[in-house]
Motif scaffolding. Structure first.
Motif, short mmCIF file in Angstrom:
data_model
loop_
_atom_site.label_atom_id
_atom_site.label_comp_id
_atom_site.label_asym_id
_atom_site.label_seq_id
_atom_site.Cartn_x
_atom_site.Cartn_y
_atom_site.Cartn_z
N LEU A 31 -2.09 12.33 6.11
CA LEU A 31 -0.84 11.63 6.39
C LEU A 31 -0.94 10.11 6.31
O LEU A 31 -0.11 9.47 5.67
CB LEU A 31 -0.30 12.06 7.75
CG LEU A 31 1.07 11.52 8.13
CD1 LEU A 31 2.12 12.05 7.15
CD2 LEU A 31 1.43 11.90 9.53
N PRO A 32 -1.94 9.45 6.91
CA PRO A 32 -1.97 7.98 6.81
C PRO A 32 -2.08 7.48 5.38
O PRO A 32 -1.41 6.53 5.00
CB PRO A 32 -3.21 7.60 7.63
CG PRO A 32 -3.42 8.73 8.57
CD PRO A 32 -2.96 9.95 7.82
N GLY A 34 -1.16 9.12 2.60
CA GLY A 34 0.09 9.44 1.93
C GLY A 34 1.22 8.52 2.36
O GLY A 34 2.04 8.09 1.56
N THR A 35 1.24 8.18 3.64
CA THR A 35 2.26 7.26 4.14
C THR A 35 2.10 5.89 3.51
O THR A 35 3.08 5.25 3.14
CB THR A 35 2.16 7.15 5.68
OG1 THR A 35 2.28 8.45 6.24
CG2 THR A 35 3.22 6.24 6.23
N LYS A 36 0.87 5.45 3.38
CA LYS A 36 0.61 4.14 2.76
C LYS A 36 1.10 4.12 1.31
O LYS A 36 1.79 3.19 0.90
CB LYS A 36 -0.88 3.82 2.81
CG LYS A 36 -1.24 2.52 2.16
CD LYS A 36 -2.73 2.32 2.18
CE LYS A 36 -3.11 1.12 1.33
NZ LYS A 36 -4.55 0.99 1.21
N TYR A 38 3.35 6.06 -0.09
CA TYR A 38 4.80 6.19 -0.10
C TYR A 38 5.46 4.86 0.25
O TYR A 38 6.41 4.44 -0.39
CB TYR A 38 5.24 7.28 0.90
CG TYR A 38 6.72 7.51 0.92
CD1 TYR A 38 7.33 8.28 -0.05
CD2 TYR A 38 7.52 6.94 1.91
CE1 TYR A 38 8.70 8.50 -0.03
CE2 TYR A 38 8.88 7.15 1.94
CZ TYR A 38 9.46 7.93 0.95
OH TYR A 38 10.82 8.14 0.97
N LEU A 39 4.94 4.21 1.27
CA LEU A 39 5.51 2.93 1.70
C LEU A 39 5.36 1.87 0.61
O LEU A 39 6.30 1.13 0.32
CB LEU A 39 4.83 2.47 2.98
CG LEU A 39 5.44 1.28 3.69
CD1 LEU A 39 6.86 1.63 4.14
CD2 LEU A 39 4.61 0.88 4.88
#
Length: 114
Positions: A31-32, A34-36, A38-39
């Motif tokens: 998640l971290p 992937g979040t990076k 995506y952001l």
């Protein structure tokens, strides 16, 4: 109590629940990262703002003022054409420019500044 113990034992030994637990744990670990990604993809300002060169601030302020001065008569005239009060045109003119500040990018211009 016997029923609860049996259900707990079934959940521990069930292949489907074990697989769900494994996939959920793998997704939580990713998640971290992937979040990076995506952001950075959706909000490019997060990637370039820390590397912003302060020598560009004068040109960027001039560009922002030019855009602001252009939007005032444009939003007034579009509101008149749409036959709505001009206040609504002025109120709605700042939102697209603000969204573009955070979500827009000019990838070709990045190379010119480096």
């Amino acid at each position: 109590m016997k029923v609860v113990d049996q259900i707990t034992d079934d959940l521990r030994t069930d292949v489907t629940w074990n697989r769900i637990g494994t996939v959920t744990a793998k997704g939580a670990r990713a998640l971290p990262l992937g979040t990076k990604h995506y952001l950075l993809d959706k909000v490019p300002i997060v990637g370039w703002l820390p590397k912003y060169n302060l020598r560009w601030i004068v040109n960027d302020v001039i560009a922002g003022l030019t855009l602001g001065l252009l939007l005032i008569p444009q939003s007034l005239s579009y509101a008149k054409i749409a036959t709505i009060p001009v206040e609504y045109g002025l109120q709605s003119s700042w939102l697209p420019a603000t969204l573009y500040t955070f979500m827009g990018s000019t990838k070709g211009m990045v190379f010119l500044r480096q």
